[in-house]
Structure formats: C-alpha cells, structure tokens
Scaffold this active site. Structure first.
Site, short mmCIF file in Angstrom:
data_model
loop_
_atom_site.label_atom_id
_atom_site.label_comp_id
_atom_site.label_asym_id
_atom_site.label_seq_id
_atom_site.Cartn_x
_atom_site.Cartn_y
_atom_site.Cartn_z
N TYR A 1 -13.22 -1.99 57.17
CA TYR A 1 -13.53 -1.35 55.87
C TYR A 1 -13.51 0.17 56.01
O TYR A 1 -13.01 0.86 55.13
CB TYR A 1 -14.92 -1.82 55.37
N PHE B 1 6.06 14.18 33.52
CA PHE B 1 6.26 12.78 33.91
C PHE B 1 5.16 11.97 33.21
O PHE B 1 4.04 12.45 33.05
CB PHE B 1 6.22 12.57 35.43
N THR B 2 5.51 10.76 32.82
CA THR B 2 4.64 9.95 31.95
C THR B 2 3.19 9.85 32.45
O THR B 2 2.27 10.26 31.76
CB THR B 2 5.24 8.54 31.81
N ASP C 1 4.33 17.36 42.81
CA ASP C 1 4.53 15.91 42.76
C ASP C 1 5.61 15.64 43.81
O ASP C 1 6.80 15.86 43.57
CB ASP C 1 4.97 15.47 41.37
N LYS D 1 8.14 5.40 46.61
CA LYS D 1 9.52 5.91 46.54
C LYS D 1 9.96 6.37 47.93
O LYS D 1 10.35 5.55 48.76
CB LYS D 1 9.60 7.04 45.51
N ARG E 1 14.46 5.95 29.02
CA ARG E 1 13.79 7.22 29.27
C ARG E 1 14.15 8.15 28.11
O ARG E 1 15.05 8.98 28.23
CB ARG E 1 14.21 7.83 30.61
N PHE F 1 5.88 2.82 26.67
CA PHE F 1 7.18 2.26 27.11
C PHE F 1 7.02 1.01 27.96
O PHE F 1 7.91 0.17 28.01
CB PHE F 1 7.99 3.33 27.87
#
Ligand SMILES: Cc1ncc(COP(=O)(O)O)c(C=O)c1O
Length: 463
Positions: free
Chosen positions: A78, A130-131, A221, A264, A388, A455
């Site tokens: 943990y 970005f969303t 980001d 990614k 998009r 979306f």
C-alpha cells in the site's frame, strides 16, 4: 511497366510481433444497427463492433516484453512500493523535474494542479485548449484564454511549429488582466486539438522569458512531449544532432512542472502523474492526491502499472521507435494528401486530422459535419475515428452558448506499436470511399447532451 524504384530507403518497426489479438470484420447491416444504437457517437460503440480502432492513442498502446516482465515485478505494498521509487527516478532522469505525484491518468493530475494553483477569477493562457485540461481549469474557477498562433487554426498552414504561443497575445493578456490573475501558462507539447502540432524550443524559451519576470509559472502538458521532441529534432535548427532524450529534458527545463497522461508517450494502458519543482506545491499535491486518487506512492495505480510506466520511459526515447511511430502516421497522412483529401497540414504526431468543414462543405457546423464524417467512416468499413470539432468544443462556461471552433476535424488516431502498414492502407481506402460519396451525406442533430465533456456521451440522429 516495371515497378517504380523507391526514392528513399524505408524505415521499419523496430520490433516483431509475439502475441496477436484477432480482429473482427462486420457486415454493413451490422454497422448500421450498431452506430444507430450508439447515437452516431463512436465513443458509444462497443469495441467488439469495431474493426480497426483509431478512436484514440490513449491507453491503446502495445506494451513490450520488457514492460510485461516488469508487471510481474509489481510491488503491491500500500505504501512505499519499490515501483514508485523506480518511476520517480526515471521521471527525474527523462523529464528533469524534482517531485513526482502519481495519478490514475492525466486528468487526475490536471484536477490537482488546477485546484492548487487557480483561484476563482483567474485566467489561464494556453496554446489551444484541451478538453479535460480546460474543464478542470474552469471547475477551479479559472477562464482559459487561447494564445496559440493564428496558423494553428488554419488547417492548410504548413507552419512547422503550429503549437507555438503567440507572444503578442500572451503579453496583451498579461497587460489586460495583470500578472496576479495569471497563476500559470498552460503549454501543451504537442497540441492535440491543433492536429498534434509541436511547439519549438525557441518559442517555449521566449514564453519563459516573458512569464518569468511577472512570476507566472509554466505548467507543461507533457502527454506527447516525446513526439514533440522528434519534431524539434527534425525541424528546428541546431537540434538535428541532439538525442530525443536530451531534447525532451531541455523542453521541460523551461517549465515549472507537468501534467502527464502516461497512456500516450509512456507506452502503457493506464497511468499518469503530476511533476513539479516547487516544494510547497508538491506538499499540497501530495496531500490532495490522498483524497482524490490514492496514497502519494501509488496515486490510484497498482505497483505493476508504475513499473510499466518507468520501463516505458526507457523505450519512448529510442530513436528507431519514435521514427517509426511518427513515420506510420505520416504514411497514412501522405496517402490522403496524394488523393487530395483535405487534412490538417503538416501531418501531426499521433493522428491524421481530416478537415470535415472542407469535406462536408454543404453541412453547417451546427449540424455536426465531423460527427457525421466519423459515423460515415465507421459505416463504410468498421474503422473507428472521433470528432474534434463543435461537439468537443462544448459550451461557453459563462454564456452557455455553443462554441464554434475554426477547426472542425475528425481525428484518425494511431495507437502505438499496434497496427501495421496494411491497416493504414485499409483505413486510407475507406476514407477515400467516404470522401468520394461526400455529396450524398446530410448532417445530424443532437438528441442528448450531457453536462460535462459532452463529446464522450452525446447522442445524435440523422436530420
Ligand atoms: C493533450 C492531452 N492532455 C491531457 C489528456 C488527459 O489525459 P487522460 O485521458 O489520461 O486523463 C489527454 C488525453 O487524451 C490529452 O490528449
């Protein structure tokens, strides 16, 4: 006629395939039913009804045998898992920040940094929204201001660094609202919504110079920063001979921290982190993560997931890997360009973006041309892509009106190390077929609209 000789030597994927996952083809009738049931939203399709899945490059990566072996070394304690310390030292080595807070995925990190740094009434300038990033900035009471260069909103501009910040726009905002109302600049590398476009080192350096004197931080980001580093190497003067590893670290060095979706660049299926240099921000983040994600040494992930991310970092900077990754996207994009299908130029790092505004020039933006195009591609071949455009842009948080972005795109996103060149051929041919039948297609209306990030779950019907 003899087969034409190649004009250059080819690259090939720097791996061979050890495990395969069968793909299923479907009939046209099956797809008509499936997409209707999904409300013409490709996010609502079942993956079993999809043939080639180019919805996203997020969490859809194929891990290497080295990463899978690491999964068996997951220390599922943990607190204080060995894998956390491996990830922490790898992050310091490749990204160069001091402190690490793991999160379940990128938006977990965005939530924490937004809550810590943004006060109600603040402004956050950034190189296109970005969303999820903007959603968290708005939930914290901030207003996002787009300060990307104009070329980013023009699908035909061949600017090599369409992710660059427009320094004049940034300076104008600082003058208008005052630096105290700007906690940080939100800089993405690469810029997803602009078509996977990079920011140059020259530009981030200049942004640093401007913000530093006002005490404004920069939060990167870094989700696809390795892909950005590849574009710097191949396009920015003076970087041709530098390694991807060195460029990545240099890029991060002009920023105060990063949010990261490990799904990614890190070549894994789940995971993310927040990394910062400021000890006070770190202490707060470490405390907050316990409330929202999990203890500060696992952040909602299993030890094995942390290990897979640490090992992914070693692989993501390999030059042969990144060349073939971007080369595959370029291969698909170039085919479409050769057939004169309108796409965003230059071809981006993680996806080819189809210009739905140009393809369906007879469909008004309020009738969702990109949403329609993604549905038509699925109907043609079972290839799944995503919208998009106006749906992703959502509504203005103050006026409640629909935002009308200049770019109305369909993202054809390539998962890392998953598909072959033949899959790219099949995809390109399906897009060509849909393109040739474009005049017969009508737009859609939205019949269900969720409150947040619409979306993902909105539903549509044919007009
Ligand atoms: C540029 C960018 N930032 C942030 C995120 C959010 O990451 P996640 O999906 O891991 O929450 C994504 C994911 O698609 C992204 O593309």
């Amino acid at each position: 006629m003899p087969y034409p000789k190649p004009s250059r030597r080819s690259w090939a994927e720097p791996f061979k395939i050890k495990v395969v996952e069968p793909l299923k083809t479907t009939t046209h009738e099956h797809r008509v039913k499936a997409i209707k049931e999904a409300g013409y939203n490709t996010f609502l399709l079942r993956s079993g009804d999809v043939y080639i899945d180019l919805l996203t490059d997020s969490g859809t990566n194929a891990m290497s045998d080295y990463q899978w072996a690491g999964m068996m070394l997951g220390d599922e304690a943990y607190a204080g898992s060995k894998n956390f310390y491996h990830l922490e030292s790898s992050m310091q080595k490749y990204y160069g920040y001091k402190y690490l807070v793991p999160t379940h995925q990128g938006r977990g990190a965005e939530h924490i940094i937004s809550q810590i740094l943004i006060k109600p009434g603040d402004y956050i300038p950034g190189n296109m929204y970005f969303t999820t990033t903007r959603e968290h900035q708005e939930l914290a009471g901030g207003t996002f201001v787009d300060v990307i260069i104009d070329e980013a909103h023009d699908s035909e501009s061949n600017h090599p660094f369409k992710g660059n910040v427009d320094l004049q726009k940034l300076e104008d905002l600082i003058k208008k609202v005052g630096p105290k109302k700007i906690p940080y600049a939100s800089v993405a590398a690469t810029v997803n919504m602009a078509g996977g476009q990079p920011i140059s080192i020259g530009n981030i350096k200049a942004v640093r110079k401007m913000t530093e004197k006002h005490g404004i931080k920069i939060i990167l980001d870094a989700t696809r920063a390795v892909e950005n580093a590849y574009f710097i190497k191949t396009r920015e003067k003076g970087y041709e001979k530098k390694s991807i590893e060195a460029i990545l670290k240099e890029l991060c060095s002009f920023t105060d921290g990063c949010t990261m979706s490990g799904k990614k660049d890190l070549l894994v299926n789940i995971g993310g982190f927040l990394a910062v240099n400021d000890k006070d921000v770190f202490d707060e983040a470490r405390n907050m993560v316990v409330v929202f994600e999990g203890l500060h040494t696992y952040g909602g992930l299993a030890g094995r997931d942390l290990e897979a991310m640490a090992r992914g970092m070693e692989e993501m900077v390999e030059e042969t890997y990144i060349r073939s990754r971007i080369g595959q996207v370029e291969y698909l994009g170039q085919k479409l360009i050769d057939w004169e299908i309108p796409i965003v130029r230059p071809i981006g790092g993680h996806a080819v973006f189809l210009d739905a505004k140009k393809i369906y020039s007879h469909i008004q933006q309020d009738q969702f041309p990109a949403q329609t195009l993604a549905a038509e591609i699925y109907l043609d071949s079972g290839v799944r892509t995503m919208e998009r455009g106006i749906v992703s842009a959502g509504r203005d948080s103050k006026t409640g009106e629909n935002r009308h972005p200049k770019l109305e795109l369909v993202r054809v996103t390539i998962p890392r190390r998953v598909y072959t060149q033949a899959h790219m051929d099949v995809t390109a041919e399906s897009i060509l077929e849909v393109y040739e039948n474009r005049k017969k297609v009508k737009g859609m209306r939205m019949i269900y609209e969720p409150k947040h990030l619409r979306f993902f779950q909105a539903k549509f019907a044919r007009t």
